[in-house]
Design an enzyme around this catalytic site. Structure first.
Site, short mmCIF file in Angstrom:
data_model
loop_
_atom_site.label_atom_id
_atom_site.label_comp_id
_atom_site.label_asym_id
_atom_site.label_seq_id
_atom_site.Cartn_x
_atom_site.Cartn_y
_atom_site.Cartn_z
CE1 TYR A 98 -3.77 2.44 0.88
CE2 TYR A 98 -2.40 3.12 2.74
CZ TYR A 98 -3.51 3.32 1.93
OH TYR A 98 -4.35 4.39 2.17
N1 LIG Z 1 -9.74 6.25 5.48
C1 LIG Z 1 -8.50 6.55 5.82
O1 LIG Z 1 -8.15 6.59 7.01
C2 LIG Z 1 -7.49 6.88 4.76
C3 LIG Z 1 -6.21 7.27 5.18
C4 LIG Z 1 -5.27 7.58 4.23
C5 LIG Z 1 -5.58 7.51 2.89
N2 LIG Z 1 -6.80 7.13 2.50
C6 LIG Z 1 -7.05 7.04 1.07
O2 LIG Z 1 -8.28 7.65 0.75
C7 LIG Z 1 -8.83 7.02 -0.41
C8 LIG Z 1 -10.28 6.62 -0.16
O3 LIG Z 1 -10.31 5.73 0.93
P1 LIG Z 1 -11.63 5.45 1.80
O4 LIG Z 1 -11.20 5.49 3.20
O5 LIG Z 1 -12.75 6.31 1.34
O6 LIG Z 1 -11.86 3.93 1.39
P2 LIG Z 1 -13.20 3.11 1.10
O7 LIG Z 1 -12.81 1.69 1.26
O8 LIG Z 1 -14.33 3.65 1.90
O9 LIG Z 1 -13.48 3.44 -0.42
C9 LIG Z 1 -12.66 2.95 -1.46
C10 LIG Z 1 -13.51 2.78 -2.69
O10 LIG Z 1 -12.67 2.26 -3.73
C11 LIG Z 1 -13.41 1.27 -4.41
N3 LIG Z 1 -12.54 0.28 -5.05
C12 LIG Z 1 -11.73 -0.62 -4.41
N4 LIG Z 1 -11.17 -1.44 -5.31
C13 LIG Z 1 -11.63 -1.06 -6.54
C14 LIG Z 1 -11.42 -1.54 -7.85
N5 LIG Z 1 -10.64 -2.61 -8.10
N6 LIG Z 1 -12.05 -0.93 -8.86
C15 LIG Z 1 -12.86 0.13 -8.64
N7 LIG Z 1 -13.11 0.63 -7.41
C16 LIG Z 1 -12.49 0.04 -6.37
C17 LIG Z 1 -14.25 0.60 -3.33
O11 LIG Z 1 -15.36 -0.11 -3.87
C18 LIG Z 1 -14.66 1.78 -2.47
O12 LIG Z 1 -15.89 2.36 -2.87
C19 LIG Z 1 -7.91 5.83 -0.72
O13 LIG Z 1 -7.00 6.20 -1.72
C20 LIG Z 1 -7.17 5.62 0.57
O14 LIG Z 1 -5.90 5.02 0.39
C21 LIG Z 1 -7.77 6.80 3.41
#
Ligand SMILES: NC(=O)c1ccc[n+]([C@@H]2O[C@H](COP(=O)([O-])OP(=O)(O)OC[C@H]3O[C@@H](n4cnc5c(N)ncnc54)[C@H](O)[C@@H]3O)[C@@H](O)[C@H]2O)c1
Length: 254
Positions: A157
């Site tokens: 990741y």
């Molecule tokens: N939530 C946190 O604490 C956090 C921290 C740092 C970074 N982020 C980043 O923020 C972004 C969003 O994360 P989030 O927390 O909303 O996650 P989440 O899991 O709620 O949402 C991720 C979305 O990506 C979609 N997805 C996953 N694999 C896929 C694929 N193969 N094809 C198409 N869609 C796909 C999922 O269906 C989901 O709707 C990500 O890039 C994550 O790395 C989140």
């Protein structure tokens, strides 16, 4: 927010936590949104609900799997043609498996790179010519605090987020002369489905630990990240490109 009326954005992971809030923030500013996500993500229902609030045709669901790069290329080219090109792109979708380094198979490792980073390259490649034709545009890549602080058992990741930093900086150089800005948002700990796996069975203890790692004494909201992305796409940030904006409550200060 000004600068979004009559424009169209593509948001990956648009049915998820942060992505769905990015869609809402863009829609509130008058932008049309194409929400890309897995077919079973609930994206169709989400787009229908958003259309009820923001108007027919304002939110469109584009089902697809970012793991299929040739399919993504074909589908995004067709999508871009159907909406007369995108003005904005938010590369937000990601997966974040947790395991010691020796436990990852090659396929698992490659899937993380493909979904989190390589798909963003394909979408930039497909959409940039349309942005050039339209005289400008904006791209935001959603990275993570993990790249700056490191995190045990999340090496694939973290590597994928490092790739997004390379994409952000070099593409900002390449597309800047075309008035297309490329920036990144790096969230800290944001309460979404992605975070659930870290709770164990004690959300309160997780919240307490997280707040102790931050400077600010409260948990974030997905809106904090969406507002940062909106800012980086808006004319308010017209002189900012190639940058990583940390949204982490002071967890990391780069
Ligand atoms: N939530 C946190 O604490 C956090 C921290 C740092 C970074 N982020 C980043 O923020 C972004 C969003 O994360 P989030 O927390 O909303 O996650 P989440 O899991 O709620 O949402 C991720 C979305 O990506 C979609 N997805 C996953 N694999 C896929 C694929 N193969 N094809 C198409 N869609 C796909 C999922 O269906 C989901 O709707 C990500 O890039 C994550 O790395 C989140």
């Amino acid at each position: 927010m000004d600068g979004f009326q009559g424009k169209t954005a593509l948001v990956t992971g648009g049915a998820g936590g942060i992505g769905s809030m990015v869609c809402e923030a863009l829609l509130e500013s008058g932008c049309r949104v194409v929400l890309h996500d897995l077919p079973a993500s609930g994206g169709a229902a989400k787009a229908r609900a958003l259309c009820q609030t923001f108007g027919d045709g304002q939110a469109i669901f584009a089902p697809g799997d970012l793991a299929d790069l040739p399919g993504l290329k074909r589908e995004s080219q067709a999508l871009a043609a159907a909406v007369d090109g995108f003005d904005f792109l938010v590369n937000n979708a990601a997966i974040d498996p947790v395991a010691p380094i020796e436990a990852y198979s090659i396929d698992e490792f490659l899937a993380v790179q493909t979904i989190n980073a390589h798909a963003a390259f394909i979408l930039c490649q497909t959409l940039a010519p349309h942005m050039k034709r339209k005289g400008g545009g904006g791209i935001v890549n959603v990275m993570s605090v993990i790249l700056s602080g490191g995190w045990s058992e999340k090496v694939p990741y973290a590597m994928s987020k490092g790739a997004l930093l390379g994409l952000t900086r070099s593409l900002a150089r390449e597309l800047g002369p075309h008035n297309i800005r490329v920036n990144a948002v790096s969230p800290g700990a944001i309460p979404t489905a992605l975070e659930h796996k870290h709770y164990g069975n004690d959300r309160a203890a997780f919240d307490h630990r997280t707040i102790k790692m931050q400077s600010l004494p409260f948990r974030s909201d997905i809106r904090d990240v969406a507002d940062a992305a909106l800012y980086l796409l808006s004319p308010l940030s017209r002189f900012i490109t190639g940058q990583e904006l940390h949204v982490n409550g002071g967890m990391y200060m780069g």
